[in-house]
Design an enzyme around this catalytic site. Structure first.
Site, PDB file in Angstrom:
ATOM      1  CB  CYS A  58      -0.778  -1.625  -1.146  1.00 30.67           C
ATOM      2  SG  CYS A  58       0.078  -0.335  -2.074  1.00 30.67           S
ATOM      3  CD  GLN A  59      -1.167  -5.470  -7.135  1.00 31.04           C
ATOM      4  OE1 GLN A  59      -1.667  -6.204  -6.294  1.00 31.04           O
ATOM      5  NE2 GLN A  59      -0.329  -5.930  -8.047  1.00 31.04           N
TER       6      GLN A  59
END
Length: 113
Positions: free
Chosen positions: A82-83
């Site tokens: 993810c980020q």
């Protein structure tokens, strides 16, 4: 005294939320670069489609957090990014609950890549 209790509860809650899920492996972004072309792994990015379109790793398929993971193969290792690593950690927990045995979280996510 009440303030210290609230702070202690908050710290305990955050520590509990950040602890790794049992049975989920964790790799760094440096280790990820060494396995990106492994055909025995399925790479998923759980960021929103907008985040994914802005910047992505081509081997990763975008399946935003909250989507169904039903179409993923249970016989292959699932590598999740993810980020920052928080949403991918949640996705790994969901995958383990759904019976996926071999799940790996990328520490630091795209921010560290």
């Amino acid at each position: 005294m009440e303030t210290w209790i609230i702070i202690a509860i908050l710290v305990a809650f955050l520590a509990w939320r950040m602890k790794p899920t049992k049975g989920v492996q964790s790799i760094s972004t440096a280790q990820l670069k060494n396995v990106l072309n492994d055909k025995d792994k399925v790479f998923i990015d759980v960021r929103t489609s907008g985040e994914y379109k802005g910047r992505n790793i081509p081997q990763f398929k975008n399946i935003p957090l909250g989507s169904s993971f039903d179409k993923l193969p249970k016989d292959k290792e699932i590598v999740v990014i993810c980020q920052s690593g928080m949403r991918s950690s949640q996705a790994c927990k969901q995958l383990k609950k759904q019976g996926f045995e071999n799940v790996t979280n990328v520490r630091g996510g795209m921010s560290a890549y």
